[in-house]
Design an enzyme around this catalytic site. Structure first.
Site, PDB file in Angstrom:
ATOM      1  CG  ASP A 331      15.024 -19.117  72.563  1.00  0.00           C
ATOM      2  OD1 ASP A 331      15.200 -18.761  71.378  1.00  0.00           O
ATOM      3  OD2 ASP A 331      15.509 -20.160  73.041  1.00  0.00           O
ATOM      4  CD  GLU A 332      17.275 -20.329  76.671  1.00  0.00           C
ATOM      5  OE1 GLU A 332      17.145 -20.966  77.725  1.00  0.00           O
ATOM      6  OE2 GLU A 332      17.664 -20.839  75.617  1.00  0.00           O
TER       7      GLU A 332
END
Ligand code: TNX
Length: 526
Positions: A331-332
């Site tokens: 993620d991210e």
């Protein structure tokens, strides 16, 4: 008046004794349908009487059900003060408690059946997991005092009837972020007990992030000695030795809960990058980080050492994780270009597979080359979830707006964040995983998970406040699918308060559950 003859007096005395004996033994009428079970079982038929557990009650098991019998005795003995012990038997049992393994394919891997009459309480399932779930139902059917660690007065009566219970979704989990703030083995065990109480079956441990590396990797020791030495706010952090991690796995397995370890990458890796200079593109170790920003770190996806490192980590982790999954985060990764990100995820997926596990990743990993073995966890993007489904992968539903346990209840909540939403107890309950993302249908959904991120949460009291009373709702979503109704659920949830108090849980007393409205309904129902 002349005294009655001795024989008459004896007779009177005898009959009084008999009346006392019988009235004590007479089962109390009880309504199984009125019991506030969470999650709600698939089917309940009430027969209006009850089964009483006494010190003399037999607890009968077979070889296959002995462990579940021990678990049940361990649940009953402290508060009742009884010394129930599983007794092996092949004989037909007509009184007491009987645990059996049966063959009934409808019950599946975790379903169970409870048949309760005045003399016999019979719990049957195809698997030990089913029995463990059924034992939680027995626990919930007993008064809240059963939660006491020390002896309290009974009676210990359970309403009679039949319960059949088969969970709708195979995966019913929660996540604990032990990276932003570290939590001890005993805190994790307590968290596992909460999941077990609501018949959840997966604990996802977010073991690494920018602020800390929490799992010992013997081939890269500085990950924990240095990378695990702090946490958000600058506290001393901590980590699990491999022995401690195995103890968590064992404790969870006893409750038929699988551990899913997450090593978040290529972003969220500052703790590793601070521990080993060679993992950085420029070859310089980064400073430890104790803030709460996200999206600033990345592994050097072009360096071969990165993959040697990941292979070592996944090998050591897979060897001590009996469950089928390794979560690779993903993620991210805001400072990793997409050109670097996709081949990185593909390569890490290969490493996970080579160690005999299936990969789970946050929804961004859907952009890589996934397959039927991969699982994508929707937290933010329905588009990525659809992309995952088009590649044959399954989806775990954890939409931040609905399922994040670190979101505040409202603007007055002391802990938590609100970047995705404020999630009151009814908002957390009133959504349907099958309708959340168009094109992500039931067949593609493995189940539901509610994550607790810990940027703002520092101890068990705060954990409890954020998860109670929302966690029971996520468990019910996983168990009952869309066959649910808030107004009805609310009356059961409202009655959980006595038990939460008996368990000394610090919970949020939401007005949506315990407001005037609910209290009136409870009075009406009596
Ligand atoms: C987003 S959810 C994150 C986490 C944060 C969380 C806080 C996800 C996959 N990434 O790094 O802790 O928000 O709510």
């Amino acid at each position: 008046m002349k005294a009655a003859p001795f024989s008459l007096r004896l007779l009177t005395l005898l009959s009084i004794c008999l009346v006392i004996l019988f009235s004590c033994d007479k089962p109390t009428p009880k309504d199984l349908n009125a019991e506030p079970l969470i999650p709600k079982p698939t089917a309940v038929i009430a027969t209006g009487s009850s089964f009483g557990i006494k010190s003399s009650t037999g607890l009968y098991v077979s070889n296959e059900t002995r462990a579940a019998g021990e678990f049940l005795a361990g649940m009953l003995n402290p508060a009742t003060g009884f010394n129930l012990k599983p007794e092996l038997t092949d004989a037909k049992v007509s009184r007491g408690i009987l645990l059996s393994i049966i063959s009934d394919s409808e019950l599946g891997d975790e379903g169970y059946e409870l048949n309760i009459d005045e003399k016999l309480l019979e719990l049957s399932a195809q698997t030990e997991a089913g029995l463990i779930r059924g034992i939680q139902t027995i626990r919930q059917l007993l008064p809240p005092e059963i939660e006491s660690d020390t002896q309290v007065e009974g009676p210990w009566e359970i309403a009679s009837g039949t319960i059949t219970d088969i969970p709708e979704f195979a995966y019913r989990g929660a996540m604990l972020d032990v990276a932003r703030h570290f939590f001890s083995v005993s805190d994790v065990k307590q968290f596992i007990d909460y999941l077990a109480f609501f018949k959840m079956n997966a604990l996802h441990l977010h073991l690494t992030d920018d602020q800390g590396w929490r799992i010992e990797i013997k081939s890269w020791p500085k990950l924990t000695t240095h990378g695990g030495s702090t946490q958000v706010g600058g506290g001393e952090g901590g980590f699990y030795t491999q022995e401690e991690y195995k103890e968590i796995v064992r404790y969870a397995a006893e409750r038929h809960i699988m551990i899913i370890p997450e090593i978040d990458m290529p972003g969220h890796t500052n703790a590793a990058l601070a521990s080993y200079a060679e993992l950085n593109c420029e070859g310089n170790a980064r400073e430890l980080y104790t803030g709460t920003k996200v999206g600033f770190s990345t592994f050097c996806t072009h360096k071969e050492i990165t993959y040697t490192f990941i292979d070592d980590v996944i090998r050591e982790l897979s060897a001590m994780t009996p469950g089928p999954y390794i979560h690779i985060g993903g993620d991210e990764s805001h400072v990793t270009s997409l050109e670097d990100y996709i081949p990185f995820v593909n390569r890490v997926k290969g490493i996970v597979t080579a160690h005999g596990k299936s990969m789970i990743g946050w929804d961004e990993v859907a952009q890589a080359d996934l397959d039927e073995q991969s699982v994508v966890q929707l937290w933010n993007s329905p588009d990525f979830a659809r992309m995952a489904v088009s590649k044959g992968s399954k989806v775990i539903m954890s939409p931040a707006k609905r399922a994040y346990l670190d979101m505040q209840y409202d603007s007055t909540t002391q802990w938590g964040l609100h970047w995705a939403a404020y999630i009151e107890v009814d908002d957390g309950y009133n959504w349907d995983p099958e309708l959340f993302a168009k094109g992500v249908d039931k067949e593609s959904i493995l189940g539901v998970e509610s994550p607790l991120w810990s940027e703002t949460v520092t101890n068990m009291d705060e954990i409890e406040y954020m998860i109670f009373p929302r966690l029971p709702g996520y468990s019910e979503i996983g168990c009952s699918g869309n066959d649910r109704n808030w107004e009805e659920y609310k009356t059961r949830l409202a009655r959980l308060d006595a038990r939460l108090e008996a368990m000394e849980i610090n919970y949020y007393r939401s007005a949506r559950v315990w407001g005037e409205d609910t209290r009136m309904q409870l009075v009406d129902n009596k």
